[in-house]
Design a protein around this motif. Structure first.
Motif, PDB file in Angstrom:
ATOM      1  N   UNK A 373       0.930  -1.345  -0.037  1.00  0.00           N
ATOM      2  CA  UNK A 373       0.070   0.052  -0.059  1.00  0.00           C
ATOM      3  C   UNK A 373       0.820   1.243   0.050  1.00  0.00           C
ATOM      4  N   UNK A 374       2.218   1.226  -0.020  1.00  0.00           N
ATOM      5  CA  UNK A 374       3.010   2.221   0.012  1.00  0.00           C
ATOM      6  C   UNK A 374       2.786   3.413  -0.914  1.00  0.00           C
ATOM      7  N   UNK A 375       2.557   2.812  -2.410  1.00  0.00           N
ATOM      8  CA  UNK A 375       2.364   3.859  -3.524  1.00  0.00           C
ATOM      9  C   UNK A 375       1.118   4.441  -3.522  1.00  0.00           C
ATOM     10  N   UNK A 376       0.045   3.763  -2.884  1.00  0.00           N
ATOM     11  CA  UNK A 376      -1.306   4.169  -2.754  1.00  0.00           C
ATOM     12  C   UNK A 376      -1.293   5.399  -1.760  1.00  0.00           C
ATOM     13  N   UNK A 377      -0.705   5.085  -0.516  1.00  0.00           N
ATOM     14  CA  UNK A 377      -0.646   6.383   0.240  1.00  0.00           C
ATOM     15  C   UNK A 377       0.482   7.380   0.208  1.00  0.00           C
TER      16      UNK A 377
END
Length: 532
Positions: A373-377
């Protein structure tokens, strides 16, 4: 060729109101506080309900039902709110709509884990309060802030919204470790109470003897406005023409249908007719009179067009007809400005595509391509940080060709889906979202300012409600269609279509009349007379 709006805006040069910094203007600070509270409450509701899913108080299905109910309430009320804000004092509409949204919070807390039906009804009430207050806040800004400072004011308002979006999740999650979901819902109600009671009423301005503009009265919302000079009598736009009246408030009220009264005080009564209405005299009020009468909640719905409560209660069918007729007047006002209709179409296209990509496709790509989820956040955070930077730039952006600059900023939204087509480095995705965030505020700030400046003051709230209705109303359509489209054709083709749409729609809007400066050329005045 139309002159840039910067040359056509502002109140009296050198006036104390214009010279005073916004941060030292108590009326604006109260407006800013109320708008910030309503924006934070609007953002917080779906986030807090999402936390209820995490602790198993709600199921994902119920969450979807509540968010859908809130959207339905918003779309149902935004047009009505615009009509009421043009009938009555905008401050009254802000008060009662915010109180309605505040009332939904204890109902949501009471139904949490007990009654899904009660929560759905409360969510619809919350959405209705949000929808009704949005156009009223937009119109109230034009009454409290003089024209020369509205760009900075709109930038300050959007900075507050983006700032709460950036800091809100962390602060809310931290509070959730101390208090429960029900307490957070009650806190949202407290924010709506701030939005209801903190903003002040706009101060009326006396006639300026130097300009020769009298103060117009508020016998109805489309009443006469006194002229700044004799040229206004020949100008179909009357006192709404910014080259003649530096600020709509300087004339004391909205422009009338048949021109203006050059004399100010002592003007004979004029008889006007509205469609389906009886003829009655309309008399300018004394200098310093109020533009609209304050109204209670029942009067907001019971009063006919014209801003004063009806002595006899109208039938529900007649009130509905009146609401739609008055909203149609706002639509006609919007259609007189080709740049507005073209820009609104471009904004709707971008909202239905770029927003859908971020909400539906980005989470999947973040998980499958980048392993978590890093890129999303990080992408959503980069977007908000870019928006903050864009608002700061827009506050001081020169007005030369500001419309083209704004549409170019809107077109940068296409970088977001474009960055997801190929498996690029995550930094490219973050940079694309940061630029898209900056671009959307380079569009929003001059867009709101031009709308407040160019539209007829007595129809501004209805035009703003049309803006929100179209841009927000089409977003769910994109959300509903994008997942089936990706399943049928694959992510890459759908992302390319979305990117091309985001680039092409603002480019096409740039060719509309007045799009370069977000204003109608001076030579195109014959279409400006209101349809009464």
């Amino acid at each position: 060729m139309a002159s840039p709006p910067s040359a056509r805006t502002g109140s009296r040069p050198g006036s104390g109101a214009e010279a005073r910094p916004l941060l030292r203007d108590a009326a604006f600070l109260r407006l800013w506080s109320g708008t910030t509270a309503s924006g934070l409450a609007t953002w917080a509701l779906p986030f807090v309900l999402g936390l209820a899913v995490l602790d198993d108080t709600l199921t994902p299905g119920v969450l979807g039902l509540l968010l859908a109910a809130r959207t339905v309430g918003f779309l149902a009320a935004v047009a009505v709110g615009g009509v009421l804000a043009d009938r009555h004092a905008r401050r009254s509409v802000v008060l009662w709509s915010s109180l309605a949204a505040a009332a939904s919070s204890p109902l949501l807390a009471a139904g949490l884990g007990r009654s899904d039906l009660l929560m759905a009804a409360a969510a619809a009430l919350a959405g209705a309060g949000q929808g009704a207050c949005r156009p009223a806040f937009q119109a109230l800004t034009s009454e409290i802030v003089d024209a020369g400072r509205r760009t900075r004011a709109n930038a300050a308002l959007t900075l507050a919204v983006r700032g709460t979006t950036l800091a809100g999740p962390a602060a809310t999650a931290l509070l959730a470790t101390v208090v429960g979901t029900a307490a957070l819902l009650l806190g949202i109600g407290a924010l709506w109470l701030i939005a209801a009671f903190v903003p002040g009423r706009p101060k009326t301005r006396p006639a300026d003897g130097a300009d020769g503009a009298g103060a117009a009265g508020a016998d109805n919302a489309a009443g006469p406005a006194d002229a700044a000079d004799a040229d206004d009598a020949q100008d179909p736009r009357g006192a709404r023409d910014p080259q003649h009246t530096r600020d709509p408030q300087d004339a004391g009220g909205p422009a009338s249908a048949g021109g203006t009264h050059p004399g100010g005080q002592g003007v004979p009564a004029r008889r006007t007719r509205r469609p389906g209405r009886s003829v009655r005299p309309v008399v300018p009020a004394p200098a310093g009179g109020t533009r609209r009468e304050e109204a209670t909640a029942p009067q907001l719905l019971a009063a006919p067009a014209g801003g004063e409560p009806s002595p006899e209660r109208e039938s529900p069918a007649r009130r509905r007809s009146s609401l739609w007729r008055e909203f149609g007047e706002g639509l006609r006002e919007a259609r007189r400005h080709p740049w507005f209709m073209a820009g609104l179409g471009a904004l709707a296209a971008v909202a239905a595509t770029a927003y859908s990509v971020t909400a539906v496709v980005l989470p999947v790509i973040s998980r499958d391509r980048y392993g978590g989820e890093f890129v999303l956040a990080a992408a959503t955070t980069a977007y908000t940080v870019g928006a903050l930077a864009g608002a700061l730039v827009a506050a001081r952006l020169p007005a030369r060709s500001q419309g083209w600059v704004a549409l170019a900023g809107l077109a940068t939204s296409g970088l977001a889906p474009l960055s997801l087509v190929l498996p690029l480095h995550a930094g490219v995705v973050l940079a694309a979202y940061a630029v898209a965030g900056a671009g959307i505020e380079l569009f929003n700030v001059p867009w709101f300012t031009a709308t407040q400046h160019e539209m007829a003051p007595d129809r501004l709230a209805r035009v703003s409600s049309l803006d929100f209705l179209v841009s927000y109303g089409l977003a769910p359509v994109g959300l509903a269609l994008i997942a089936p489209a990706v399943a049928a054709a694959g992510a890459a083709p759908v992302l390319l279509v979305c990117a091309v749409t985001c680039f092409a729609a603002p480019a096409a809007a740039a060719f509309a009349t007045g799009a370069r400066h977000l204003s109608r050329p001076r030579g195109n005045l014959s279409a400006a007379a209101p349809d009464n």
